[in-house]
Write an enzyme that holds these catalytic residues in place. Sequence first.
Site, short mmCIF file in Angstrom:
data_model
loop_
_atom_site.label_atom_id
_atom_site.label_comp_id
_atom_site.label_asym_id
_atom_site.label_seq_id
_atom_site.Cartn_x
_atom_site.Cartn_y
_atom_site.Cartn_z
N CYS A 1 20.44 -5.21 10.87
CA CYS A 1 21.87 -5.03 11.88
C CYS A 1 23.01 -4.57 10.42
O CYS A 1 23.57 -4.59 10.03
CB CYS A 1 22.45 -5.65 12.21
N ASP B 1 19.09 -8.39 15.42
CA ASP B 1 19.58 -7.05 15.53
C ASP B 1 20.57 -7.91 17.16
O ASP B 1 20.01 -8.43 17.76
CB ASP B 1 18.83 -5.73 15.54
N SER B 2 21.26 -6.35 17.12
CA SER B 2 22.22 -6.32 18.85
C SER B 2 20.74 -6.21 20.17
O SER B 2 21.11 -6.33 21.12
CB SER B 2 22.79 -5.47 18.70
N HIS C 1 19.11 1.21 15.00
CA HIS C 1 18.84 2.26 15.82
C HIS C 1 17.69 3.72 15.56
O HIS C 1 17.24 4.42 16.33
CB HIS C 1 19.87 2.51 17.11
N GLU D 1 19.43 2.28 22.62
CA GLU D 1 18.87 1.37 23.15
C GLU D 1 18.72 1.47 25.11
O GLU D 1 17.44 1.00 25.23
CB GLU D 1 20.37 0.83 23.40
N CYS E 1 22.16 2.98 10.91
CA CYS E 1 22.06 1.67 12.15
C CYS E 1 20.91 1.76 12.62
O CYS E 1 20.15 2.74 12.12
CB CYS E 1 23.15 2.61 13.20
N1 DGL Z 1 21.24 -1.37 14.98
C1 DGL Z 1 22.92 -2.13 14.76
C2 DGL Z 1 23.58 -1.33 13.36
O1 DGL Z 1 22.34 -1.39 12.93
C3 DGL Z 1 24.04 -2.17 16.08
C4 DGL Z 1 24.48 -1.54 16.89
C5 DGL Z 1 25.10 -1.87 18.03
O2 DGL Z 1 24.99 -2.99 18.87
O3 DGL Z 1 25.96 -0.68 18.01
O4 DGL Z 1 24.56 -1.71 13.11
#
Ligand code: DGL
Length: 262
Positions: free
Chosen positions: A72, A9-10, A185, A151, A183
Amino acid sequence: MESYVGVFDSGVGGLAVVRELKNRLPREAIMYIADSRFFPYGTKPREQVISRATALVEFLEAHGAHMVVVACNTASSAIFPDIQHRVGVPVLGMISAGVKSAQLATRNGRVAVLSTPGTARSHGYLRAMGLLDPTVDMIELQSQELVNLVEAGSIDGQDVAAYAADVLKPVREFRADTLVLGCTHFPFLNSLIQGILGPTVKIVDPSKELAYEVGLVLEKCRLTTGAGRQDRFFTTGDPDDFLDKARLFLGDYVSKVEVADV
Ligand code: DGL
């Protein structure tokens, strides 16, 4: 070479997917990489996300991943189906798992999905739901700010709640009975979001379905397990910073974070 389920993931979001994978497949060893140096993906141009995600998939494959989980949504909405032709291991992503779980969960056929701007812009969820079940109506909501708060480790408090309540207003207006956390997160905000929406709206975390699909692929492809081996965690950013975050979300079992030069 030792084999792992590779996950990326990011940033910290994919740790929510790791949590589900460990619950369902405790014998599998995980190799996780957070592209922290390039966080966030959600506001980046699609080409840039494709290039980062491809490099990470290749890194995981080169370091012993026998399959890769794109933990992600933003990357999943950009790199499928092309990524599967570029690497020699199975690659699974979030979107199809998300629409499948939403279709099973909804009773009134009205579903909201909350994602990053990048995922919303791709309309990946709309298209995937259109293919799976065109009778389901879907509304796409987006918030990069909520991703950035998670984050940074902010998952409760008045500010986050007020912000989330504002972002989620259209869920009621649309009369959705199901919200997809589009997402990775957002599962860390699950109880906060449930508190805002109340018990009549079901919250769907695609990583539960995804973990189930990972189990099926491992079984079908007869891929070896990592029984007894340590999980490995990498970041492209600051390892101490990522270790603090990983402990906040996953607890003490993350004891070491390595730097990946990708
Ligand atoms: N967690 C990621 C997602 O599911 C990306 C969040 C990001 O880097 O903006 O899209």
